[in-house]
Design an enzyme around this catalytic site. Sequence first.
Site, short mmCIF file in Angstrom:
data_model
loop_
_atom_site.label_atom_id
_atom_site.label_comp_id
_atom_site.label_asym_id
_atom_site.label_seq_id
_atom_site.Cartn_x
_atom_site.Cartn_y
_atom_site.Cartn_z
N PRO A 13 58.79 -10.09 63.56
CA PRO A 13 59.03 -10.58 62.21
C PRO A 13 59.94 -11.81 62.12
O PRO A 13 60.93 -11.92 62.84
CB PRO A 13 59.67 -9.38 61.49
CG PRO A 13 60.06 -8.44 62.56
CD PRO A 13 59.15 -8.68 63.72
N ASN A 14 59.54 -12.68 61.21
CA ASN A 14 60.27 -13.91 60.85
C ASN A 14 60.15 -15.03 61.88
O ASN A 14 60.60 -16.15 61.64
CB ASN A 14 61.75 -13.62 60.54
CG ASN A 14 61.90 -12.61 59.42
OD1 ASN A 14 61.38 -12.84 58.34
ND2 ASN A 14 62.56 -11.50 59.66
N ARG A 21 63.93 -21.69 60.23
CA ARG A 21 64.75 -20.48 60.09
C ARG A 21 66.03 -20.60 60.93
O ARG A 21 65.97 -20.71 62.15
CB ARG A 21 63.93 -19.27 60.60
CG ARG A 21 64.72 -17.99 60.65
CD ARG A 21 64.00 -16.91 61.44
NE ARG A 21 64.79 -15.72 61.51
CZ ARG A 21 64.68 -14.79 62.45
NH1 ARG A 21 63.77 -14.92 63.40
NH2 ARG A 21 65.44 -13.73 62.43
N TYR A 26 68.28 -20.73 66.19
CA TYR A 26 66.96 -20.65 66.83
C TYR A 26 66.35 -22.01 67.15
O TYR A 26 65.26 -22.06 67.74
CB TYR A 26 66.00 -19.85 65.93
CG TYR A 26 66.47 -18.43 65.70
CD1 TYR A 26 66.61 -17.53 66.77
CD2 TYR A 26 66.79 -17.97 64.42
CE1 TYR A 26 67.05 -16.23 66.56
CE2 TYR A 26 67.22 -16.66 64.21
CZ TYR A 26 67.35 -15.81 65.28
OH TYR A 26 67.79 -14.52 65.08
N ASN A 75 58.78 -10.86 72.15
CA ASN A 75 60.01 -11.02 71.37
C ASN A 75 59.89 -10.11 70.16
O ASN A 75 59.22 -10.46 69.18
CB ASN A 75 60.22 -12.47 70.94
CG ASN A 75 61.57 -12.66 70.26
OD1 ASN A 75 62.20 -11.68 69.82
ND2 ASN A 75 62.02 -13.90 70.14
N ALA A 78 63.69 -8.55 64.96
CA ALA A 78 64.58 -7.49 64.44
C ALA A 78 64.10 -6.09 64.81
O ALA A 78 64.91 -5.15 64.88
CB ALA A 78 64.72 -7.63 62.93
N ASP A 88 57.81 3.01 71.82
CA ASP A 88 56.83 3.91 72.39
C ASP A 88 55.56 3.16 72.81
O ASP A 88 54.94 3.50 73.82
CB ASP A 88 56.48 5.03 71.40
CG ASP A 88 57.61 6.05 71.26
OD1 ASP A 88 58.58 6.00 72.05
OD2 ASP A 88 57.52 6.90 70.34
N GLU A 102 60.73 -8.36 77.78
CA GLU A 102 61.38 -8.56 76.47
C GLU A 102 62.14 -9.88 76.51
O GLU A 102 62.90 -10.12 77.46
CB GLU A 102 62.34 -7.40 76.20
CG GLU A 102 63.15 -7.54 74.92
CD GLU A 102 64.20 -6.43 74.76
OE1 GLU A 102 64.12 -5.40 75.48
OE2 GLU A 102 65.10 -6.62 73.93
N HIS A 104 64.36 -12.98 74.14
CA HIS A 104 65.03 -13.40 72.91
C HIS A 104 65.45 -14.85 73.05
O HIS A 104 65.90 -15.27 74.11
CB HIS A 104 66.27 -12.54 72.64
CG HIS A 104 65.93 -11.09 72.48
ND1 HIS A 104 65.42 -10.58 71.31
CD2 HIS A 104 65.97 -10.06 73.36
CE1 HIS A 104 65.17 -9.28 71.47
NE2 HIS A 104 65.50 -8.94 72.71
N LEU A 105 65.32 -15.57 71.95
CA LEU A 105 65.76 -16.96 71.93
C LEU A 105 67.28 -17.03 72.02
O LEU A 105 67.84 -17.79 72.82
CB LEU A 105 65.30 -17.61 70.62
CG LEU A 105 63.78 -17.73 70.44
CD1 LEU A 105 63.41 -17.79 68.97
CD2 LEU A 105 63.25 -18.93 71.19
N ARG A 111 76.14 -11.78 69.36
CA ARG A 111 76.01 -11.90 67.90
C ARG A 111 76.52 -10.62 67.23
O ARG A 111 77.34 -9.90 67.79
CB ARG A 111 74.56 -12.22 67.57
CG ARG A 111 74.11 -13.55 68.22
CD ARG A 111 72.67 -13.88 67.88
NE ARG A 111 72.48 -14.02 66.46
CZ ARG A 111 71.28 -14.02 65.86
NH1 ARG A 111 70.18 -13.88 66.60
NH2 ARG A 111 71.18 -14.17 64.57
C1 DQA Z 1 65.74 -12.54 68.21
C2 DQA Z 1 67.08 -11.81 68.02
C3 DQA Z 1 66.97 -10.72 66.98
O1 DQA Z 1 68.23 -10.08 66.80
C4 DQA Z 1 66.55 -11.31 65.64
O2 DQA Z 1 66.37 -10.28 64.70
C5 DQA Z 1 65.35 -12.18 65.74
C6 DQA Z 1 65.20 -13.07 66.89
C7 DQA Z 1 65.85 -13.74 69.15
O3 DQA Z 1 64.81 -14.22 69.61
O4 DQA Z 1 66.96 -14.23 69.42
O5 DQA Z 1 64.54 -12.23 64.82
O6 DQA Z 1 64.81 -11.62 68.77
#
Ligand code: DQA
Length: 147
Positions: A13-14, A21, A26, A75, A78, A88, A102, A104-105, A111
Amino acid sequence: MTAVTRVLVLNGPNLNRLGTREPTIYGTATLDELRTELSSAAEGVEIDLRQSNDEAELIGWLHDAADARTPVILNPAAFTHYSYALRDAVALVTEAGIPVIEVHLSNPHAREEFRHTSVISGVATGVIAGFGFGSYRLALAQLLHAH
Ligand code: DQA
């Protein structure tokens, strides 16, 4: 492991709003630019990059990855912090011997406290965080060259 021909790059999401954003966290590059960057680093391997704000859709894509035995860069955004359903789904992929990395940016550990917990990491093959698009590039390099 059989040769990798396709890598699924799933974004939660997002992340469709990358570029505008919270750019101080990011960056200003978009998901389309990420697709282009990964495709040019993929050495002929197909990069199938998708994004959804919908937990059920992400879960369905992970089921498809299990069926097709496609390695995944994920990724979870949230959902990382609270989606047991996504966890799962990741577990059923990795338990079948298919890697899920997994990414993350940002570095969630640097954080807010709620970001310090990942319910995904315990079933992921590995975790890379904090390097912007480099997190994805490192994950791709691992999938392409680690076996
Ligand atoms: C994220 C980190 C998460 O905490 C956040 O909710 C995101 C992006 C990252 O790529 O840094 O949406 O996964």
